[in-house]
Design an enzyme around this catalytic site. Sequence first.
Site, short mmCIF file in Angstrom:
data_model
loop_
_atom_site.label_atom_id
_atom_site.label_comp_id
_atom_site.label_asym_id
_atom_site.label_seq_id
_atom_site.Cartn_x
_atom_site.Cartn_y
_atom_site.Cartn_z
N HIS A 153 0.85 -1.09 -0.16
CA HIS A 153 -0.05 -0.07 -0.02
C HIS A 153 0.67 1.26 -0.02
O HIS A 153 2.17 1.33 0.43
CB HIS A 153 -0.90 -0.06 1.50
CG HIS A 153 -2.02 -0.92 1.09
ND1 HIS A 153 -3.06 -1.06 0.19
CD2 HIS A 153 -2.26 -1.96 1.87
CE1 HIS A 153 -3.71 -2.01 0.47
NE2 HIS A 153 -3.44 -2.77 1.38
N CYS B 83 -0.53 2.42 -4.29
CA CYS B 83 -1.33 3.58 -4.91
C CYS B 83 -0.32 5.14 -4.27
O CYS B 83 0.63 4.94 -3.71
CB CYS B 83 -2.46 3.82 -4.04
SG CYS B 83 -3.70 2.85 -4.53
#
Length: 310
Positions: A137, A179
């Site tokens: 992430h 991301c």
Amino acid sequence: MDSRKDVTDASPIIGDGDHQTLEKQKLSMTNGTHSVSNSGPGTISKSHLDQERYSISAGIAVVINNIEFKTELNLPDRKGSDVDASSLFQRFQELGFDSDLLNDASNDDMMEKFNEIKDDKENLKKTGCLIVALLTHGNEDSVYMTDMSVKIKTVMDLFNATNCPELNLKPKIFIFQACRGGGLGRGVNMKLIRDDPNKADAAGEYSEYDEKFGETIRIPNEADFLAVYSTSSGYGSFRNTEKGSPFVRQLSEELLKMKKEDDFYRILTRVNKRVGMGYKPNFPNSGDVTQMPCFISHLTKELDQFDEGK
């Protein structure tokens, strides 16, 4: 009903109450990697400096694959990432790299591996290239280990000219499947028509210049880095819960098909096109949602395919 889902490797929204905690984490990471500046006069051969291409006779590759995270980080599991990790790990091995795979790595796990690489100075002198792939992430400027967030710049600085002089003038490639924000990339739908066969592409031109050096040169800390991102700044990066991410899938395929005349820029440009123009997320009402990978190069030489280490 199709149970496979395309999800994003997004980070949680941090409230004001978490700000102090994150600042302490960042300080801990920074202090753990800080070293005294090595600004004294080192030595480097002029022939090495003047080479037009990187000479890659051996390489090190590290794949960090984070799927499960500490509860307090409020991050979902990254299902499907094992597909990406095994694909990249296998590809780097096939290219002749000394490869390692870390699953669910904490900050300490990552630091232990990186310090192990840096401490083996004799091996580093023979190493022509370093590749680090982080599948995790992330947000605009950070990535997540299983227990904390870490600034991307902090991670890359571990191997800069000051902190890892054995890798000076050698390519250091960092690949981020994560991301970089919560936005969804958008595009326009256009009808594809046959090109005019008489229409020629415009030729790009560039000018060259020579920089004269004295007896001492200074190598920027940012030199010889290549940062490869699965998505553009500010946007989410998709991952299928069964098939892995479109970015890593296309990158692995392009590396497998790499030809003798290819350089790494061509590989990454083809990945940009295949993901940016060919990928359609598999979730309801995706409409014109897109994902546009990008790369930022601080390389100072041409980077040919990695086949000299075989």
